[in-house]
Design an enzyme around this catalytic site. Structure first.
Site, mmCIF file in Angstrom:
data_model
loop_
_atom_site.group_PDB
_atom_site.id
_atom_site.type_symbol
_atom_site.label_atom_id
_atom_site.label_comp_id
_atom_site.label_asym_id
_atom_site.label_seq_id
_atom_site.Cartn_x
_atom_site.Cartn_y
_atom_site.Cartn_z
ATOM 1 N NE ARG A 1 -4.286 -1.305 -0.005
ATOM 2 C CZ ARG A 1 -4.449 -2.281 -0.896
ATOM 3 N NH1 ARG A 1 -3.488 -2.543 -1.778
ATOM 4 N NH2 ARG A 1 -5.551 -2.995 -0.953
ATOM 5 C CG HIS B 1 -3.586 -0.843 -7.089
ATOM 6 N ND1 HIS B 1 -4.016 -0.198 -5.959
ATOM 7 C CD2 HIS B 1 -3.622 -2.174 -6.772
ATOM 8 C CE1 HIS B 1 -4.294 -1.074 -5.014
ATOM 9 N NE2 HIS B 1 -4.063 -2.286 -5.492
HETATM 10 P P1 NDP Z 1 -2.110 -11.129 5.087
HETATM 11 O O1 NDP Z 1 -3.050 -10.577 6.082
HETATM 12 O O2 NDP Z 1 -2.216 -12.566 4.708
HETATM 13 O O3 NDP Z 1 -0.615 -10.899 5.563
HETATM 14 C C1 NDP Z 1 -0.190 -9.725 6.153
HETATM 15 C C2 NDP Z 1 1.216 -9.938 6.664
HETATM 16 O O4 NDP Z 1 1.693 -8.709 7.194
HETATM 17 C C3 NDP Z 1 1.285 -10.974 7.806
HETATM 18 O O5 NDP Z 1 2.449 -11.740 7.693
HETATM 19 C C4 NDP Z 1 1.323 -10.086 9.037
HETATM 20 O O6 NDP Z 1 1.964 -10.672 10.156
HETATM 21 C C5 NDP Z 1 2.158 -8.938 8.528
HETATM 22 N N1 NDP Z 1 1.936 -7.744 9.348
HETATM 23 C C6 NDP Z 1 0.805 -7.046 9.551
HETATM 24 N N2 NDP Z 1 1.008 -6.040 10.426
HETATM 25 C C7 NDP Z 1 2.314 -6.116 10.779
HETATM 26 C C8 NDP Z 1 3.136 -5.366 11.657
HETATM 27 N N3 NDP Z 1 2.652 -4.328 12.339
HETATM 28 N N4 NDP Z 1 4.411 -5.741 11.790
HETATM 29 C C9 NDP Z 1 4.907 -6.801 11.123
HETATM 30 N N5 NDP Z 1 4.194 -7.557 10.268
HETATM 31 C C10 NDP Z 1 2.907 -7.212 10.096
HETATM 32 O O7 NDP Z 1 -2.251 -10.202 3.802
HETATM 33 P P2 NDP Z 1 -1.960 -10.585 2.277
HETATM 34 O O8 NDP Z 1 -0.625 -11.222 2.191
HETATM 35 O O9 NDP Z 1 -3.120 -11.301 1.701
HETATM 36 O O10 NDP Z 1 -1.958 -9.131 1.606
HETATM 37 C C11 NDP Z 1 -0.997 -8.158 2.006
HETATM 38 C C12 NDP Z 1 -1.339 -6.814 1.402
HETATM 39 O O11 NDP Z 1 -1.064 -6.801 0.007
HETATM 40 C C13 NDP Z 1 -2.828 -6.424 1.442
HETATM 41 O O12 NDP Z 1 -3.211 -5.968 2.715
HETATM 42 C C14 NDP Z 1 -2.876 -5.328 0.404
HETATM 43 O O13 NDP Z 1 -2.573 -4.096 1.005
HETATM 44 C C15 NDP Z 1 -1.761 -5.704 -0.587
HETATM 45 N N6 NDP Z 1 -2.282 -6.103 -1.899
HETATM 46 C C16 NDP Z 1 -1.901 -5.403 -3.007
HETATM 47 C C17 NDP Z 1 -2.341 -5.765 -4.262
HETATM 48 C C18 NDP Z 1 -1.868 -5.042 -5.473
HETATM 49 O O14 NDP Z 1 -2.325 -5.319 -6.588
HETATM 50 N N7 NDP Z 1 -0.940 -4.113 -5.369
HETATM 51 C C19 NDP Z 1 -3.248 -6.887 -4.454
HETATM 52 C C20 NDP Z 1 -3.592 -7.569 -3.227
HETATM 53 C C21 NDP Z 1 -3.130 -7.178 -2.001
HETATM 54 P P3 NDP Z 1 1.383 -11.998 10.868
HETATM 55 O O15 NDP Z 1 1.645 -13.109 9.867
HETATM 56 O O16 NDP Z 1 2.181 -12.118 12.084
HETATM 57 O O17 NDP Z 1 -0.079 -11.738 11.060
#
Ligand code: NDP
Length: 310
Positions: free
Chosen positions: A225, A273
């Protein structure tokens, strides 16, 4: 009583209607009413995207769950009228697309493809890139998308480290968590990929101090993001030479305004995007399977933790 699913994203309806009906049939929900308009009392589930007209969920007294069509939920997670479970999208097509985009952009920078393109002037000047095993790549976020990308990069022999909120073990990836874990990943990452969700904790995570911890000449690749990065600090890091390049798919304002300096910056690649997208066929199967679970009385998959924000 008929189960009623309100598809609350008019622009996406043409792409989703047929695949969703097929998927509902396959999931044993062929009798469900899939509609774009309904009396609020009739609605059991809302299939949602941030471009929806639905802003107030409290008008749906019998709502059981809201199923978000995107992986990112920052546009809906804070909606105080939403008191039923919210699920985020986990879609095999979305994951595949992200793995391809991330792998492609990492390979571009690893192999120095830009330098080859720029140097095609009749001069036979060899500069052999290192092997992937000698290239340190970091992935911030080891969820559905980050872990899949980290695995794919490790499968190409990159030296991959990742960072998440909770401790993790993933074969072939050096997994870190917490503040000290972040410092460790930043300090080693010649190419850093951001696949974190946007939350209060991750907003502007990549500020001047953290960008300065990356190795000299590092590359930033952001399909997560736009708000994960402090834009002004990024421009300073690029102009000052700390960073060699930033490949950005997501922005604080989208569409990225034509006058934004990212467009013309020689060290920035803008993609609009498109890193990945929810794919109607596989996403419809995921949604139908999840609703079928709920209708059987089983817990929904991929429920958003409202406190954590993702
Ligand atoms: P998930 O919820 O599966 O994974 C999020 C990851 O981020 C997890 O490993 C989580 O840790 C980690 N995380 C969250 N908060 C923190 C923090 N404060 N400190 C450290 N690690 C953190 O999400 P997805 O993988 O499905 O998607 C990730 C992002 O990708 C989406 O939220 C979206 O913003 C973006 N996206 C972009 C797209 C594009 O076309 N550009 C398309 C689709 C998504 P933990 O495992 O410990 O919970």
């Amino acid at each position: 009583m008929t189960t009623t699913l309100l598809f609350a994203s008019p622009p996406l309806w043409p792409a989703y209607e047929a695949p969703l009906r097929r998927a509902l049939d396959e999931a044993g929900l062929g009798d469900a009413a899939l509609v774009t308009e309904a009396e609020p009392e009739a609605v059991d589930y809302i299939i949602y995207a941030p471009n929806s007209d639905v802003k107030d969920f409290s008008v749906f007294p019998n709502l059981k769950a809201v199923l978000n069509l995107w992986a990112g939920v920052e546009g809906v997670v804070g909606n105080e009228t939403l008191t039923v479970p919210l699920t985020r999208m986990v879609d095999s097509g979305l994951t595949e697309g992200m793995v391809e985009w991330v792998t492609g952009h990492v390979l571009r920078h690893h192999l120095g493809i830009d330098a080859n393109l720029a140097a095609q002037d009749g001069t036979w000047s060899k500069s052999v890139p290192p092997l992937a095993r000698d290239r340190a790549v970091g992935v911030l976020g080891l969820g559905q998308l980050g872990a899949a990308c980290a695995r794919a990069l490790a499968g190409l022999n990159f030296d991959v480290a990742g960072w998440s909120r909770s401790p993790k073990t993933i074969d072939g990836i050096a997994c870190h968590h917490g503040d000290s874990g972040l410092d460790a990943v930043l300090a080693r990452s010649e190419i850093l990929v951001l696949l974190l969700p946007l939350t209060d904790e991750t907003d502007s995570l990549m500020n001047a101090a953290r960008l300065s911890r990356l190795p000299q000449g590092a590359v930033l690749v952001n399909p997560g993001r736009g708000q994960l990065i402090d834009d002004a600090a990024l421009i300073d890091a690029l102009d000052g030479g700390r960073l060699a390049h930033a490949t950005l798919d997501v922005f604080r304002t989208e569409p990225l305004p034509p006058e934004h300096q990212f467009w013309a910056h020689p060290k920035v690649t803008v993609t609009p995007h498109i890193a990945s997208e929810t794919r109607p066929a596989s996403a419809s199967r995921a949604i139908a399977a999840n609703i079928a679970r709920a209708e059987r009385g089983e817990p929904l998959h991929h429920v958003v933790d409202r406190d954590a924000g993702y």
